[in-house]
Design a protein around this motif. Structure first.
Motif, PDB file in Angstrom:
ATOM      1  N   VAL A  94     -27.508  36.328 -18.295  1.00 27.87           N
ATOM      2  CA  VAL A  94     -28.490  35.325 -17.893  1.00 27.87           C
ATOM      3  C   VAL A  94     -29.850  35.889 -18.308  1.00 27.87           C
ATOM      4  O   VAL A  94     -30.307  36.877 -17.743  1.00 27.87           O
ATOM      5  N   ASN A  95     -30.467  35.277 -19.325  1.00 28.15           N
ATOM      6  CA  ASN A  95     -31.715  35.784 -19.898  1.00 28.15           C
ATOM      7  C   ASN A  95     -32.927  35.016 -19.380  1.00 28.15           C
ATOM      8  O   ASN A  95     -32.815  33.848 -19.017  1.00 28.15           O
ATOM      9  N   ALA A  96     -34.075  35.691 -19.414  1.00 24.38           N
ATOM     10  CA  ALA A  96     -35.335  35.047 -19.039  1.00 24.38           C
ATOM     11  C   ALA A  96     -35.734  34.077 -20.152  1.00 24.38           C
ATOM     12  O   ALA A  96     -35.809  34.471 -21.309  1.00 24.38           O
ATOM     13  N   PRO A  97     -36.009  32.817 -19.821  1.00 22.94           N
ATOM     14  CA  PRO A  97     -36.396  31.852 -20.851  1.00 22.94           C
ATOM     15  C   PRO A  97     -37.839  32.035 -21.309  1.00 22.94           C
ATOM     16  O   PRO A  97     -38.231  31.520 -22.343  1.00 22.94           O
ATOM     17  N   MET A  98     -38.623  32.776 -20.527  1.00 21.18           N
ATOM     18  CA  MET A  98     -40.042  32.977 -20.815  1.00 21.18           C
ATOM     19  C   MET A  98     -40.519  34.217 -20.074  1.00 21.18           C
ATOM     20  O   MET A  98     -39.852  34.679 -19.167  1.00 21.18           O
ATOM     21  N   PRO A  99     -41.664  34.772 -20.462  1.00 22.55           N
ATOM     22  CA  PRO A  99     -42.180  35.912 -19.704  1.00 22.55           C
ATOM     23  C   PRO A  99     -42.669  35.447 -18.337  1.00 22.55           C
ATOM     24  O   PRO A  99     -43.105  34.303 -18.186  1.00 22.55           O
ATOM     25  N   GLY A 100     -42.582  36.325 -17.355  1.00 20.67           N
ATOM     26  CA  GLY A 100     -43.047  35.966 -16.021  1.00 20.67           C
ATOM     27  C   GLY A 100     -42.799  37.072 -15.022  1.00 20.67           C
ATOM     28  O   GLY A 100     -42.514  38.216 -15.382  1.00 20.67           O
ATOM     29  N   LYS A 101     -42.881  36.706 -13.744  1.00 13.93           N
ATOM     30  CA  LYS A 101     -42.736  37.655 -12.642  1.00 13.93           C
ATOM     31  C   LYS A 101     -41.651  37.142 -11.704  1.00 13.93           C
ATOM     32  O   LYS A 101     -41.606  35.951 -11.383  1.00 13.93           O
ATOM     33  N   ILE A 102     -40.784  38.044 -11.254  1.00 14.39           N
ATOM     34  CA  ILE A 102     -39.703  37.661 -10.346  1.00 14.39           C
ATOM     35  C   ILE A 102     -40.277  37.464  -8.950  1.00 14.39           C
ATOM     36  O   ILE A 102     -40.859  38.378  -8.379  1.00 14.39           O
TER      37      ILE A 102
ATOM     38  N   VAL B 140     -21.242  37.038  -9.796  1.00 10.22           N
ATOM     39  CA  VAL B 140     -22.392  37.825 -10.256  1.00 10.22           C
ATOM     40  C   VAL B 140     -21.935  39.276 -10.403  1.00 10.22           C
ATOM     41  O   VAL B 140     -21.456  39.884  -9.445  1.00 10.22           O
ATOM     42  N   ALA B 141     -22.041  39.808 -11.617  1.00 12.63           N
ATOM     43  CA  ALA B 141     -21.645  41.198 -11.870  1.00 12.63           C
ATOM     44  C   ALA B 141     -22.808  42.143 -11.606  1.00 12.63           C
ATOM     45  O   ALA B 141     -22.622  43.226 -11.056  1.00 12.63           O
ATOM     46  N   SER B 142     -24.027  41.740 -12.022  1.00 10.83           N
ATOM     47  CA  SER B 142     -25.192  42.594 -11.776  1.00 10.83           C
ATOM     48  C   SER B 142     -26.461  41.756 -11.745  1.00 10.83           C
ATOM     49  O   SER B 142     -26.576  40.756 -12.436  1.00 10.83           O
ATOM     50  N   ILE B 143     -27.391  42.175 -10.904  1.00  7.26           N
ATOM     51  CA  ILE B 143     -28.753  41.635 -10.885  1.00  7.26           C
ATOM     52  C   ILE B 143     -29.612  42.765 -11.436  1.00  7.26           C
ATOM     53  O   ILE B 143     -29.655  43.850 -10.864  1.00  7.26           O
ATOM     54  N   ASN B 144     -30.279  42.538 -12.560  1.00  6.34           N
ATOM     55  CA  ASN B 144     -30.987  43.605 -13.262  1.00  6.34           C
ATOM     56  C   ASN B 144     -32.483  43.659 -12.975  1.00  6.34           C
ATOM     57  O   ASN B 144     -33.200  44.428 -13.614  1.00  6.34           O
ATOM     58  N   VAL B 145     -32.965  42.839 -12.031  1.00  7.64           N
ATOM     59  CA  VAL B 145     -34.382  42.800 -11.699  1.00  7.64           C
ATOM     60  C   VAL B 145     -34.558  42.816 -10.185  1.00  7.64           C
ATOM     61  O   VAL B 145     -33.608  42.602  -9.444  1.00  7.64           O
ATOM     62  N   ALA B 146     -35.797  43.059  -9.765  1.00  8.35           N
ATOM     63  CA  ALA B 146     -36.134  43.034  -8.345  1.00  8.35           C
ATOM     64  C   ALA B 146     -37.387  42.190  -8.165  1.00  8.35           C
ATOM     65  O   ALA B 146     -38.133  41.943  -9.119  1.00  8.35           O
TER      66      ALA B 146
ATOM     67  N   ALA C 114     -29.636  38.942 -15.195  1.00  9.46           N
ATOM     68  CA  ALA C 114     -28.383  39.108 -14.447  1.00  9.46           C
ATOM     69  C   ALA C 114     -27.219  38.971 -15.411  1.00  9.46           C
ATOM     70  O   ALA C 114     -27.372  38.454 -16.519  1.00  9.46           O
ATOM     71  N   THR C 115     -26.061  39.450 -14.965  1.00  5.24           N
ATOM     72  CA  THR C 115     -24.828  39.232 -15.729  1.00  5.24           C
ATOM     73  C   THR C 115     -23.781  38.663 -14.795  1.00  5.24           C
ATOM     74  O   THR C 115     -23.834  38.848 -13.577  1.00  5.24           O
TER      75      THR C 115
END
Length: 121
Positions: free
Chosen positions: A55-63, A100-106, A118-119
């Motif tokens: 699951v990729n970010a469609p644009m730059p930003g902040k979580i 959900v296998a992994s959440i790669n951001v916080a 995420a994956t």
């Protein structure tokens, strides 16, 4: 005269460009503007923990919010996280049914377009 903000190798510069009478352009460079610190890279997930669907970010930003957690079963279209970009909150949703296998951001992380958020399996 036109003013531009240019980023080179992570350094941000405010530049004023002025056209001269001969049709040429001169560009005096102002002092660099202090750039926001880059987020530290995330530690790699343990072997086998990443899923086959990214699951990729469609644009730059902040979580702003992480709604899903590792191992959680999700349905297609279910919100995984909220990404703020250009003062708008964007829902990042599951592209398919799965786990959900992994959440790669916080929360608070800044991400670039295309970053793996995420994956899933």
């Amino acid at each position: 005269m036109k003013n531009y903000t240019i980023t080179v190798n992570g350094n941000v510069y405010d530049v004023t460009v002025e056209e001269n009478g001969a049709g040429g352009v001169s560009a005096p460079v102002a002092a660099p503007v202090k750039a926001a610190p880059k987020a530290a890279p995330k530690a790699a997930a343990p072997a086998g923990a990443q899923g086959s669907v990214k699951v990729n970010a469609p644009m730059p930003g902040k979580i702003l919010k992480v709604s899903a957690s590792n191992g959680q079963a999700v349905k297609k279209g279910e919100v995984l996280l909220i990404l703020e970009a250009m003062k708008m909150e964007n829902e990042i949703v599951a592209p398919q049914d799965g786990t959900v296998a992994s959440i790669n951001v916080a929360v608070g992380d800044s991400v670039e377009a295309g970053a793996v958020l995420a994956t899933m399996n």
